[in-house]
Design an enzyme around this catalytic site. Structure first.
Site, PDB file in Angstrom:
ATOM      1  N   SER A   1      49.550 -38.818 -39.843  1.00  0.00           N
ATOM      2  CA  SER A   1      49.490 -40.264 -40.106  1.00  0.00           C
ATOM      3  C   SER A   1      50.422 -40.656 -41.248  1.00  0.00           C
ATOM      4  O   SER A   1      50.815 -41.816 -41.367  1.00  0.00           O
ATOM      5  CB  SER A   1      48.087 -40.703 -40.521  1.00  0.00           C
ATOM      6  OG  SER A   1      47.199 -40.496 -39.490  1.00  0.00           O
TER       7      SER A   1
ATOM      8  N   PRO B   1      42.133 -37.635 -43.862  1.00  0.00           N
ATOM      9  CA  PRO B   1      42.216 -36.621 -44.933  1.00  0.00           C
ATOM     10  C   PRO B   1      43.236 -36.938 -46.038  1.00  0.00           C
ATOM     11  O   PRO B   1      43.279 -36.244 -47.036  1.00  0.00           O
ATOM     12  CB  PRO B   1      42.647 -35.368 -44.170  1.00  0.00           C
ATOM     13  CG  PRO B   1      43.438 -35.888 -43.008  1.00  0.00           C
ATOM     14  CD  PRO B   1      42.806 -37.204 -42.622  1.00  0.00           C
ATOM     15  N   GLY B   2      44.081 -37.978 -45.847  1.00  0.00           N
ATOM     16  CA  GLY B   2      44.893 -38.368 -47.005  1.00  0.00           C
ATOM     17  C   GLY B   2      46.386 -38.549 -46.765  1.00  0.00           C
ATOM     18  O   GLY B   2      47.158 -38.598 -47.726  1.00  0.00           O
ATOM     19  N   GLY B   3      46.813 -38.671 -45.512  1.00  0.00           N
ATOM     20  CA  GLY B   3      48.257 -38.850 -45.239  1.00  0.00           C
ATOM     21  C   GLY B   3      48.825 -40.100 -45.901  1.00  0.00           C
ATOM     22  O   GLY B   3      49.899 -40.073 -46.511  1.00  0.00           O
TER      23      GLY B   3
ATOM     24  N   ASP C   1      36.581 -43.384 -48.326  1.00  0.00           N
ATOM     25  CA  ASP C   1      36.234 -42.801 -47.018  1.00  0.00           C
ATOM     26  C   ASP C   1      35.043 -41.877 -47.224  1.00  0.00           C
ATOM     27  O   ASP C   1      34.976 -41.185 -48.246  1.00  0.00           O
ATOM     28  CB  ASP C   1      37.430 -42.000 -46.454  1.00  0.00           C
ATOM     29  CG  ASP C   1      37.370 -41.815 -44.943  1.00  0.00           C
ATOM     30  OD1 ASP C   1      36.310 -41.383 -44.442  1.00  0.00           O
ATOM     31  OD2 ASP C   1      38.373 -42.106 -44.274  1.00  0.00           O
TER      32      ASP C   1
ATOM     33  N   ASP D   1      31.750 -47.402 -47.927  1.00  0.00           N
ATOM     34  CA  ASP D   1      32.139 -48.111 -46.705  1.00  0.00           C
ATOM     35  C   ASP D   1      33.312 -49.040 -47.038  1.00  0.00           C
ATOM     36  O   ASP D   1      33.208 -49.879 -47.949  1.00  0.00           O
ATOM     37  CB  ASP D   1      30.927 -48.911 -46.198  1.00  0.00           C
ATOM     38  CG  ASP D   1      31.233 -49.614 -44.884  1.00  0.00           C
ATOM     39  OD1 ASP D   1      32.416 -49.910 -44.605  1.00  0.00           O
ATOM     40  OD2 ASP D   1      30.281 -49.865 -44.125  1.00  0.00           O
TER      41      ASP D   1
ATOM     42  N   ASP E   1      43.574 -47.945 -42.690  1.00  0.00           N
ATOM     43  CA  ASP E   1      43.809 -47.248 -41.412  1.00  0.00           C
ATOM     44  C   ASP E   1      42.462 -46.917 -40.763  1.00  0.00           C
ATOM     45  O   ASP E   1      42.331 -45.922 -40.057  1.00  0.00           O
ATOM     46  CB  ASP E   1      44.611 -45.955 -41.705  1.00  0.00           C
ATOM     47  CG  ASP E   1      45.177 -45.316 -40.450  1.00  0.00           C
ATOM     48  OD1 ASP E   1      45.318 -46.016 -39.433  1.00  0.00           O
ATOM     49  OD2 ASP E   1      45.491 -44.108 -40.487  1.00  0.00           O
TER      50      ASP E   1
ATOM     51  N   LYS F   1      44.120 -51.097 -34.237  1.00  0.00           N
ATOM     52  CA  LYS F   1      43.986 -50.265 -33.029  1.00  0.00           C
ATOM     53  C   LYS F   1      43.709 -51.224 -31.871  1.00  0.00           C
ATOM     54  O   LYS F   1      42.666 -51.890 -31.860  1.00  0.00           O
ATOM     55  CB  LYS F   1      42.832 -49.265 -33.161  1.00  0.00           C
ATOM     56  CG  LYS F   1      42.651 -48.666 -34.559  1.00  0.00           C
ATOM     57  CD  LYS F   1      43.603 -47.540 -34.875  1.00  0.00           C
ATOM     58  CE  LYS F   1      43.425 -47.061 -36.310  1.00  0.00           C
ATOM     59  NZ  LYS F   1      44.512 -46.276 -36.837  1.00  0.00           N
TER      60      LYS F   1
HETATM   61  C1  LIG Z   1      42.792 -42.643 -38.580  1.00  0.00           C
HETATM   62  S1  LIG Z   1      41.776 -41.982 -39.812  1.00  0.00           S
HETATM   63  C2  LIG Z   1      42.699 -42.251 -41.264  1.00  0.00           C
HETATM   64  C3  LIG Z   1      43.796 -41.272 -41.474  1.00  0.00           C
HETATM   65  C4  LIG Z   1      44.459 -41.480 -42.818  1.00  0.00           C
HETATM   66  N1  LIG Z   1      45.154 -42.757 -42.906  1.00  0.00           N
HETATM   67  C5  LIG Z   1      45.464 -40.398 -43.127  1.00  0.00           C
HETATM   68  O1  LIG Z   1      46.658 -40.709 -43.272  1.00  0.00           O
HETATM   69  O2  LIG Z   1      45.091 -39.233 -43.237  1.00  0.00           O
HETATM   70  C6  LIG Z   1      40.522 -43.165 -39.958  1.00  0.00           C
HETATM   71  C7  LIG Z   1      39.560 -42.925 -41.098  1.00  0.00           C
HETATM   72  O3  LIG Z   1      38.798 -44.128 -41.278  1.00  0.00           O
HETATM   73  C8  LIG Z   1      37.536 -43.750 -41.747  1.00  0.00           C
HETATM   74  N2  LIG Z   1      36.611 -44.878 -41.560  1.00  0.00           N
HETATM   75  C9  LIG Z   1      36.233 -45.473 -40.419  1.00  0.00           C
HETATM   76  N3  LIG Z   1      35.386 -46.484 -40.682  1.00  0.00           N
HETATM   77  C10 LIG Z   1      35.251 -46.530 -42.020  1.00  0.00           C
HETATM   78  C11 LIG Z   1      34.520 -47.358 -42.909  1.00  0.00           C
HETATM   79  N4  LIG Z   1      33.754 -48.349 -42.467  1.00  0.00           N
HETATM   80  N5  LIG Z   1      34.649 -47.137 -44.229  1.00  0.00           N
HETATM   81  C12 LIG Z   1      35.425 -46.145 -44.713  1.00  0.00           C
HETATM   82  N6  LIG Z   1      36.137 -45.325 -43.912  1.00  0.00           N
HETATM   83  C13 LIG Z   1      36.062 -45.518 -42.586  1.00  0.00           C
HETATM   84  C14 LIG Z   1      37.182 -42.493 -40.954  1.00  0.00           C
HETATM   85  O4  LIG Z   1      36.233 -41.717 -41.664  1.00  0.00           O
HETATM   86  C15 LIG Z   1      38.549 -41.804 -40.840  1.00  0.00           C
HETATM   87  O5  LIG Z   1      38.683 -40.823 -41.831  1.00  0.00           O
END
Ligand SMILES: C[S@@+](CC[C@H](N)C(=O)[O-])C[C@H]1O[C@@H](n2cnc3c(N)ncnc32)[C@H](O)[C@@H]1O
Length: 349
Positions: free
Chosen positions: A189, A219-221, A237, A257, A273, A302
């Site tokens: 990502s 995970p942190g991208g 997250d 959240d 994201d 999305k």
């Molecule tokens: C596509 S991944 C993110 C990848 C991240 N941008 C990266 O570069 O590694 C989506 C993330 O959104 C988090 N997520 C979904 N709904 C959430 C919420 N309501 N609050 C916080 N995090 C949320 C999920 O736990 C997941 O880790």
């Protein structure tokens, strides 16, 4: 005469969205026409009913306003049935009709499996084409020229010959930024935010120590990209963050959240994201900007399987309403690293 048709490259599967978008732009400018867009072909072509209208449309269509097209090329008719023994002569003739000085020559194919196979097939043609163009007095490495020359092959014996304006098009061949995956980035990502930063902030440099919030960071991208740019990041997250990234000392992890988290102090950037409905994300980002919790934001939407263009319009309308219809700058783009998604940039103006 400038070419009258508009050729748009796109992610395969998004031809319909390209067609809807260019048609809407044409209607806005009072231009009548139709789009030819074969599903999964990776491109769409707008034909105005009258050539003069098509030329006028091409003069005013702004690439940066378009979400789904990756590239904007003005082209003449498809050159089909090229003679196998000499494809160069008709292409050179079509190119000369468009001008004699270009900033570059880009020989391209659609971003499909067929397109990739085609690209290797036509590779041997490149030196012959370059030679043929030079011999005909066409210069295609003129740094001062306003247009690039595109030869877009859609079959071994069929291509569009067109031009893009350097200042009103993608700066990447095929509209695809070639970015390297950094080995220490925690997820792929990371490339998406890197491309978004290039697209929306033109690779702007940031003062070290600015603050940012990353909603849905695990995970942190994305956080990794912000850390590379010197930001102090709050990563929100419930999921885990990459251990090496946490060692940078620039990241605070909040298991919270993303829809409830509020920054104790305003930040420069908020990035988001989270996998959620686009409308919900649009409301959230608009709130962050409206409340002054961040100055600028990049977020990913999305898209649903159907009515994806309509969803983009809906999200725009949500943001517009939340911000009172003025005083903001919004751009959306389906990036190369986006799949069934678009990425957007929003800031107060
Ligand atoms: C596509 S991944 C993110 C990848 C991240 N941008 C990266 O570069 O590694 C989506 C993330 O959104 C988090 N997520 C979904 N709904 C959430 C919420 N309501 N609050 C916080 N995090 C949320 C999920 O736990 C997941 O880790």
């Amino acid at each position: 005469m400038k070419p009258a048709q508009i050729l748009l490259y796109c992610r395969p599967g998004f031809e319909k969205e390209c067609a809807q978008e260019v048609t809407a732009a044409a209607v806005e400018m009072g231009v009548e026409g139709f789009v030819k867009a074969r599903p999964e072909s990776g491109f769409a072509v707008f034909h105005a009913h009258q050539d003069a209208m098509g030329v006028e449309f091409g003069d005013h269509l702004e690439f940066s306003r378009l979400v789904f097209p990756r590239q904007l090329v003005r082209t003449g008719e498809l050159l089909s049935g090229l003679p196998e023994a000499d494809r160069v002569t008709p292409i050179v003739k079509a190119a000369k009709a468009l001008g004699t000085r270009f900033a570059a020559l880009w020989i391209e194919t659609p971003d499909t499996n067929d397109g990739k196979a085609l690209a290797s097939l036509i590779k041997p043609l490149t030196p012959h084409l370059e030679k043929g163009l030079r011999k005909a007095g066409v210069v295609f490495d003129d740094g001062e020229a306003e247009d690039r020359l595109h030869v877009f092959f859609v079959g071994g014996l069929a291509c569009y010959v067109g031009v893009s304006r350097v200042g009103n098009s993608s700066t990447w061949p095929m509209g695809i930024p070639r970015l390297r995956m950094p080995s220490s980035a925690p997820s792929r990502s990371a490339l998406k935010l890197s491309e978004a930063m290039l697209e929306f902030t033109a690779g702007r440099q940031f003062e070290p120590g600015l603050t940012a919030v990353d909603l849905g960071a695990s995970p942190g991208g994305w956080t990794w990209q912000l850390v590379q740019r010197g930001f102090m990041v709050t990563a929100v997250d419930n999921g885990p963050m990459d251990a090496r990234l946490m060692e940078s000392g620039q990241v605070k992890h909040r298991r919270d959240d993303g829809f409830h988290y509020r920054p104790p102090d305003p930040v420069q950037w908020m990035v988001c994201d989270m996998v959620e409905s686009p409308a919900k994300i649009a409301r959230l980002v608009a709130k962050w900007v409206a409340e002054g919790w961040c100055v600028e934001t990049i977020f990913n939407l999305k898209l649903p399987m159907k009515k994806r263009y309509e969803e983009v319009l809906r999200c725009r309308a949500i943001i517009d309403e939340a911000l009172g219809g003025k005083g903001y700058y919004l751009r959306m783009k389906q990036l190369f690293h986006d799949r069934e998604e678009v990425t957007a940039y929003l800031a107060r103006r």
